[in-house]
Motif scaffolding. Structure first.
Motif, short mmCIF file in Angstrom:
data_model
loop_
_atom_site.label_atom_id
_atom_site.label_comp_id
_atom_site.label_asym_id
_atom_site.label_seq_id
_atom_site.Cartn_x
_atom_site.Cartn_y
_atom_site.Cartn_z
N ASN A 208 41.46 17.68 72.26
CA ASN A 208 40.54 17.39 70.97
C ASN A 208 39.20 17.44 70.77
O ASN A 208 38.68 17.08 71.89
CB ASN A 208 40.88 15.74 70.51
CG ASN A 208 42.18 15.50 70.12
OD1 ASN A 208 43.08 16.12 69.29
ND2 ASN A 208 42.86 14.31 70.94
N TYR A 210 35.72 16.72 68.40
CA TYR A 210 35.26 15.80 67.06
C TYR A 210 33.99 16.39 66.96
O TYR A 210 32.88 15.93 67.88
CB TYR A 210 35.42 14.34 67.31
CG TYR A 210 36.80 14.06 67.51
CD1 TYR A 210 37.69 13.60 66.69
CD2 TYR A 210 37.10 13.69 68.96
CE1 TYR A 210 38.98 13.22 66.87
CE2 TYR A 210 38.39 13.24 69.29
CZ TYR A 210 39.23 13.25 68.25
OH TYR A 210 40.66 12.56 68.55
N HIS A 225 46.81 5.72 63.32
CA HIS A 225 48.10 6.06 63.39
C HIS A 225 48.87 5.32 64.74
O HIS A 225 47.83 4.94 65.65
CB HIS A 225 48.13 7.52 63.81
CG HIS A 225 47.62 7.90 64.97
ND1 HIS A 225 46.29 8.21 65.20
CD2 HIS A 225 48.08 8.50 66.30
CE1 HIS A 225 46.13 8.51 66.19
NE2 HIS A 225 46.85 8.54 67.15
N ASP A 227 51.12 6.36 68.33
CA ASP A 227 51.68 7.79 68.94
C ASP A 227 53.20 7.42 68.71
O ASP A 227 54.01 6.53 69.03
CB ASP A 227 51.32 7.58 70.33
CG ASP A 227 49.83 8.32 70.28
OD1 ASP A 227 49.20 8.35 69.05
OD2 ASP A 227 49.16 8.20 71.46
N HIS A 282 45.82 2.90 66.34
CA HIS A 282 44.41 3.29 66.64
C HIS A 282 43.98 4.55 65.69
O HIS A 282 44.69 5.15 64.93
CB HIS A 282 44.32 3.78 68.26
CG HIS A 282 45.47 4.66 68.63
ND1 HIS A 282 46.74 4.61 68.79
CD2 HIS A 282 45.20 6.17 68.99
CE1 HIS A 282 47.40 5.89 69.15
NE2 HIS A 282 46.44 6.59 69.10
N ARG A 292 32.35 15.04 70.61
CA ARG A 292 33.22 14.12 71.57
C ARG A 292 34.59 15.06 71.78
O ARG A 292 34.85 15.92 70.92
CB ARG A 292 33.61 12.62 70.66
CG ARG A 292 34.63 12.00 71.57
CD ARG A 292 34.68 10.53 70.73
NE ARG A 292 35.54 9.74 71.57
CZ ARG A 292 36.90 9.66 71.65
NH1 ARG A 292 37.58 10.46 70.63
NH2 ARG A 292 37.53 8.94 72.44
N SER A 294 38.59 14.59 73.84
CA SER A 294 39.38 13.58 74.40
C SER A 294 40.54 14.63 75.01
O SER A 294 40.89 15.73 74.13
CB SER A 294 39.79 12.75 73.53
OG SER A 294 40.41 12.94 72.42
O1 LIG Z 1 40.40 11.09 70.77
C1 LIG Z 1 40.85 9.91 71.25
O2 LIG Z 1 40.32 8.88 71.82
C2 LIG Z 1 42.36 9.66 70.77
C3 LIG Z 1 43.25 10.88 70.26
C4 LIG Z 1 44.48 10.29 69.54
O3 LIG Z 1 44.72 9.01 69.30
C5 LIG Z 1 45.79 11.15 69.31
O4 LIG Z 1 45.66 12.57 69.60
O5 LIG Z 1 46.75 10.78 69.20
#
Ligand SMILES: O=C(O)CCC(=O)C(=O)O
Ligand SMILES: [Fe+2]
Length: 348
Positions: A208, A210, A225, A227, A282, A292, A294
């Motif tokens: 990801n 951002y 959401h 997971d 979350h 950012r 992830s």
């Molecule tokens: O970017 C994050 O820290 C969480 C991403 C997330 O919750 C997801 O991709 O399901």
């Protein structure tokens, strides 16, 4: 069915366009929701030594009790001693950033097609009134190997494919261990969840990005959401926060946790554990100045397998909460994009 393509967030930013209304969250009566700015309290996320937890020792038992109380209270732990080196985790972060620094033209070589998940692209748009999330992502099936679609695996940055392969092999070992620790912490046979999940547990890794967002007070990186996975291995950005969990109706931010892997329970384990372990809601808030990244790996149940609460976790005191369910991923995304929890469809 997915609507024709909107723009990726990076394209919106690069074009210097005014922020489209499509990203703005509507005001709700619940003022709490509008606190997108990160000024929420920090959540304590218990640390679990995975190797110790499986060690058949007194300390191991204590670790399993800690796992049990964390997952029944908030559904997320930081896992240490997981068998994956810091150097490999650092490499994954680094390659993720390098991929996103490539030109749009280069990244588009891996662009996903409308109506499919795999590849590079933005949020999937299923309806005209859907509020869009402020992220771009690269979505790759990594396990089992014969389900990989290598054409979506970036050739540049150099080493991306090899490193992701190595990371997947290491994650797979950790995933098996974590399934066993989950079972043991619930006083079940070690292989109980592994058997129910089927031999073809699949793994998907999502990278990801951002980008900085001009209106972090009104836009979300990822909408609230839970997971749909069995559980998720998450590498949140080491330097930039944004991840938040909902606990007892309030949002808490995850602390910055370099060098650990966050593991959150997904809906599948919530169902199999008859609701004892929680799949936490979350979200990710946006950031005005900083980008950012992830990397999340969803560990999924074999789609052909029917899943349901484990017999040993159903009793008179704890009646069965969920029905048997198959092909959960098919209903999950529709619910997800409407901001609803798909697990409601499995409730008895
Ligand atoms: O970017 C994050 O820290 C969480 C991403 C997330 O919750 C997801 O991709 O399901
Ligand atoms: Fe998530």
């Amino acid at each position: 069915m997915e609507k024709p393509k909107f723009k990726s967030v990076v394209e919106v930013v690069e074009a210097g366009e005014e922020l489209s209304k499509r990203y703005i969250y509507p005001l709700t009566d619940d003022g709490e929701d509008q606190l997108f700015d990160g000024s929420v309290p920090e959540m304590e996320i218990p640390a679990i030594d995975l190797s110790l937890a499986l060690s058949f020792s007194q300390e191991g038992q204590a670790e399993l009790s800690k796992l049990h109380s964390a997952l029944s209270a908030c559904g997320v732990v930081q896992v240490m001693n997981h068998g994956i080196t810091e150097a490999l985790l650092d490499k994954i972060y680094e390659l993720t950033k390098q991929f996103y620094w490539l030109s749009s033209e280069e990244k588009k070589k891996y662009e996903r097609e409308i109506g499919t998940y795999e590849g590079y692209g933005g949020d999937m748009i299923l309806s005209d009134d859907q509020v869009l999330d402020w992220f771009d992502r690269l979505y790759l099936t990594t396990y089992p190997e014969d389900q990989r679609q290598i054409k979506f695996w970036p050739e540049i940055p150099i080493g991306f494919r090899e490193t992701l392969h190595e990371y997947t092999i290491k994650q797979h070992l950790m995933v098996e261990q974590f399934f066993k620790a989950l079972a043991r912490s619930l006083e079940l046979e070690d292989n109980c969840f592994l058997e129910m999940c089927g031999e073809n547990t699949t793994m998907e890794t999502i990278f990801n990005l951002y980008p900085p967002c001009p209106r972090p007070d009104k836009v979300l990186g990822v909408k609230p959401h839970a997971d749909g996975s069995a559980f998720t291995l998450l590498l949140p950005d080491k330097n930039v926060g944004g991840l938040q969990f909902l606990k007892d109706g309030k949002w808490y931010k995850a602390p910055l946790l370099p060098h650990t892997i966050l593991v959150n329970i997904g809906d599948m384990i919530e169902i199999m554990s008859n609701g004892i372990y929680k799949s936490p809601v979350h979200r990710v808030v946006a950031n005005k100045e900083k980008e950012r990244v992830s990397v999340a790996t969803f560990c999924n149940v074999d789609a052909e397998k029917e899943i349901q609460p484990v017999d040993g976790l159903i009793s008179e005191a704890r009646p069965r909460l969920y029905k048997a369910i198959k092909d959960y991923d098919k209903i999950f995304y529709d619910y997800y994009q409407q901001g609803r929890r798909a697990i409601e469809a499995a409730l008895i």
